[in-house]
Scaffold this motif. Sequence first.
Motif, short mmCIF file in Angstrom:
data_model
loop_
_atom_site.label_atom_id
_atom_site.label_comp_id
_atom_site.label_asym_id
_atom_site.label_seq_id
_atom_site.Cartn_x
_atom_site.Cartn_y
_atom_site.Cartn_z
N VAL A 109 -12.14 20.84 -11.38
CA VAL A 109 -11.51 19.65 -10.77
C VAL A 109 -10.02 19.91 -10.64
CG1 VAL A 109 -11.06 17.19 -11.01
CG2 VAL A 109 -13.27 18.13 -11.75
N TYR A 110 -9.46 19.59 -9.45
CA TYR A 110 -8.04 19.76 -9.16
C TYR A 110 -7.43 18.39 -8.86
CZ TYR A 110 -9.35 24.66 -8.44
OH TYR A 110 -9.83 25.93 -8.58
N ASN A 111 -6.15 18.24 -9.25
CA ASN A 111 -5.46 17.01 -8.85
C ASN A 111 -4.84 17.19 -7.47
OD1 ASN A 111 -3.09 18.47 -9.16
ND2 ASN A 111 -2.56 17.56 -11.14
N ILE A 112 -4.15 16.15 -6.97
CA ILE A 112 -3.65 16.21 -5.60
C ILE A 112 -2.52 17.21 -5.43
CG2 ILE A 112 -4.34 13.84 -5.05
CD1 ILE A 112 -1.46 12.99 -5.46
N SER A 113 -1.96 17.71 -6.52
CA SER A 113 -0.93 18.74 -6.43
C SER A 113 -1.52 20.14 -6.40
CB SER A 113 0.04 18.63 -7.62
OG SER A 113 0.68 17.37 -7.61
N GLY A 114 -2.84 20.23 -6.56
CA GLY A 114 -3.50 21.53 -6.52
C GLY A 114 -3.67 22.17 -7.88
N SER A 115 -3.31 21.45 -8.92
CA SER A 115 -3.45 22.01 -10.28
C SER A 115 -4.84 21.71 -10.84
CB SER A 115 -2.40 21.41 -11.21
OG SER A 115 -1.10 21.69 -10.72
N ILE A 156 0.84 -1.19 0.00
CA ILE A 156 0.00 0.00 0.00
C ILE A 156 0.88 1.24 0.00
CG2 ILE A 156 -2.04 -1.01 1.10
CD1 ILE A 156 -1.04 0.02 3.77
N LYS A 157 0.28 2.35 -0.44
CA LYS A 157 1.00 3.62 -0.52
C LYS A 157 0.12 4.72 0.07
CE LYS A 157 3.08 6.80 -3.89
NZ LYS A 157 3.36 7.01 -5.34
N ALA A 158 0.72 5.51 0.97
CA ALA A 158 0.04 6.66 1.54
C ALA A 158 0.59 7.92 0.87
CB ALA A 158 0.26 6.73 3.05
N THR A 159 -0.30 8.74 0.32
CA THR A 159 0.13 9.94 -0.40
C THR A 159 -0.29 11.19 0.36
OG1 THR A 159 -0.05 8.82 -2.53
CG2 THR A 159 -0.04 11.24 -2.55
N PHE A 160 0.69 12.10 0.58
CA PHE A 160 0.44 13.39 1.20
C PHE A 160 0.78 14.48 0.19
CE2 PHE A 160 1.75 10.39 4.48
CZ PHE A 160 0.75 10.52 5.44
N SER A 161 0.01 15.57 0.18
CA SER A 161 0.30 16.69 -0.71
C SER A 161 0.23 17.99 0.06
CB SER A 161 -0.68 16.73 -1.87
OG SER A 161 -1.97 17.06 -1.40
N LYS A 162 0.87 19.02 -0.46
CA LYS A 162 0.83 20.32 0.19
C LYS A 162 -0.59 20.87 0.18
CE LYS A 162 5.57 21.90 -0.53
NZ LYS A 162 6.44 22.95 -1.11
N THR A 163 -0.91 21.65 1.19
CA THR A 163 -2.23 22.25 1.29
C THR A 163 -2.45 23.19 0.12
OG1 THR A 163 -2.08 22.15 3.68
CG2 THR A 163 -3.74 23.63 2.76
#
Length: 844
Positions: free
Chosen positions: A804-810, A763-770
């Motif tokens: 719609v935004y991706n997990i990087s905020g784009s 499994i993989k846990a993904t964190f991104s900047k706010t």
Amino acid sequence: MKKSITFIYCLFAFFTVNAQVTLSTDFTNSNKEKKALSNIWTVANRISPTTGAGVRPDIDVNLIRMIGGINKKVNGVNVPDLSFDTVAYDEATGTYVYNWTPLISRMNRIVNSNTKIYQLVLDQVPWAFQHGYTFIPEGTFDGVNFREDEKVTIYGNSLPPFDKVAYFNYIKALMQKLIDTYGIETVASWRLRIGSEIETPDHWKGTEQDFIEHFANTVKAVREVLPNAIIGLHTREPDFVFKNGTIKNYKGETIKSFANGLINYCYDNNITYNFWGISDYILINNATSRKVTEKYNTLFEPLKENPKWNKNATLDIMEYSVVTSMQPPVPDGKGTLSCVTSHTSLVNLGLAHVFYKNEENGLEKIFRWGQRPESSDPIAIEVLKSMEGKIRYETDLSGEPLLFVNEFDAIFSKSELKNEFDVLVYNYTPKTLNYFDAEAVTISFKADVPVGTTLYYQDAIYGKDQNAFQNFLENEPASGWVKSGWDRKADPSRSLNEAGAAAWSTFVNPNPYKFNDWKSITTTAPVDGTQGSVITIKTDLPSFSFRKFEIRENPDFIATVSLPKIKWDTNEDFEEFSTSQMTTSINNNLFNITVTGSFPKMIRNQEMQVDFLSKFKISLKNETSSDIFWFVWYKNGVKNQKKFTASVNDATFKTYTVDLSSNANWSGNIDSFNVEIANKAGSGDVTVESLEFLLKAGVAEHQINVEIEGLGFVNPISGKCYTGQTITFSATPNDGWNFQGWTGNVTSADSSLVITANSDINIKATFSKTLSINDELFKEKLTVYPNPSKTGLFLLNESLNWQVYNISGSKIKEGKGSQIDLTKFNKGLYFLKTDTKSFKLLKL
């Protein structure tokens, strides 16, 4: 008054308000530093035990009524029980004849066990010392003699010894016998208490002067044999007056506190007492009694204010319980009726804090009743024990609570060698027993860490919503579960009717005390520009609740997925077990047992997951006469057991197996397990070579791999587990980051992930900047379906402008309407923002 409280509370409920109360300390200020937190709850009272101490392994004992002078009931009437007496009067010779066997046989069962004797009480005087008294009829008075009805009280012989010289010699002989039997160092380690609640007439029918002379006589006798003996006494509260002065003693005097008379006499006559005990039964329904913040002022300060007080003496509460009443509405022969609601936990916590705050004034221990081997400490005491050894720092309180009945306080503590901080904040509302909703409160402290340091914390709350009995009563039917006339806060083992008791026996608390997932927080600069940095956490507490915070500098609390321990066969392994009613030694990878009391047992008091285990196997040599052994386990506090039969008087090791697979209660997590020898063993030796649980058929080892992307942590991390083993992962982002989701063999957007292993797992846990958009973006609304979506096609329940935004905020797509098509995009998490709503989208 009740209406006023309700109005004020409801008025505040219409507004969003910031915390008015701040609790804080400064861990960089040595002037705030106090002593290390100690466990003040380690002593249990036991009355004339015959089969050993009968308490938990972590408890010391205070032994009461051990030398004789006790009673028994014959045809419902209290009469002397001479079987416990250590001395008899020989009418033919006019001498006192000692018989130490009743005492030594009982003491041996305790001394030879793993239970420590904390205190031995010399209270009820043996019956032989009534010889010489003349008794007058009940109801009469001559100011000289005791009355017939004072011969035997509910506690036994409560008269002063008639022959004081004979009693002096008896005490000397008693001390010498104890020293000859157990050694001078052991006996010197026991505290010796003279008397029990001496102003209570059923404990002492003599006058204040009678007791002063008795105390002085006993102290002198003890110290002639053991000069360094630790001696003290046990009185009622300093302002005590029995029955408001309506009942007189045999000399016609008002029965009231002996405290000042004793203090003055001891000072004037150079008699040293080393400790002083008071009783305190907290009557939870009495507002004055439950005002624990004033206990030092009411119980102990009046003693210390006497200019002749021995400043080196320590102070204890020697009888303590939180009760709904001293007797139930229908007497059941079991005495005081304990309170079990969350009120009790807050009383315990508040009283403990009073003791910590007054350590420099000599406060030491709180003695309790009960504490039997199968018992456990109330949750507040367990939480306090978890802070034991950490250095306490003085608490500052600023601001006023919004609700005037609330009383906030906190215990701040720090590990001596590293930056580990514990904060226990609580809201005790003694003015009323009513429950009110949570009020905001801020906790803050300064620590010696650089500004901008990331710290990690977890917290757990306990209150009405976490109390098992209060949760149980939420489901009470109209027919009722509590006996008519009984307090609804009272011990369920006594207060419930037959239907209620049956329901309670199977009840599992749906909301127990447990910690939330770990979070991170970044320290800030002190406003005064000094060194160090500040940690501030905003929280809230309802009435009669506490919340514990554990704050750590490094995430060294992170565990690995590991195979649970299922075999014990080394010296180190056996150290995990505590014992009861036995003496033990561990050497050569063997656990050696000598039975000393009833139902001896070895105990592993750790929670354990058992779904993948089928049998228990033990290799032992049984040299006792008992062929009956029990494998015992506790689940949700309920005892379960299975018997196995062992060869008796056997000098060889044999293996015994207990099949647990068909027992419905052998599932999930168990609290602990014991191996118990049946009571008929009496004495003898048992040697354990190994203990082991066997895996169910088909259970194998699996590898769990956890990958992390971004800044945050996962607990636990990679490792090995068994088939059927359940692992709960938590993902915690660092400050300024968000958890996006789990991918791999399991996909989920929840930060908490529960997996039951049946194969290797990646499994993989993904964190991104706010994202730098309004925080409303992250609030989920149930206006989109299906979500998650296997196809990537999402539908809104109304036509809106959306992005719609991706997990990087784009931003990756925008449009207008009720359909969002992400079929051409990769699986994963996305964020949808509309003109008025926002939420997460998960494509599987």
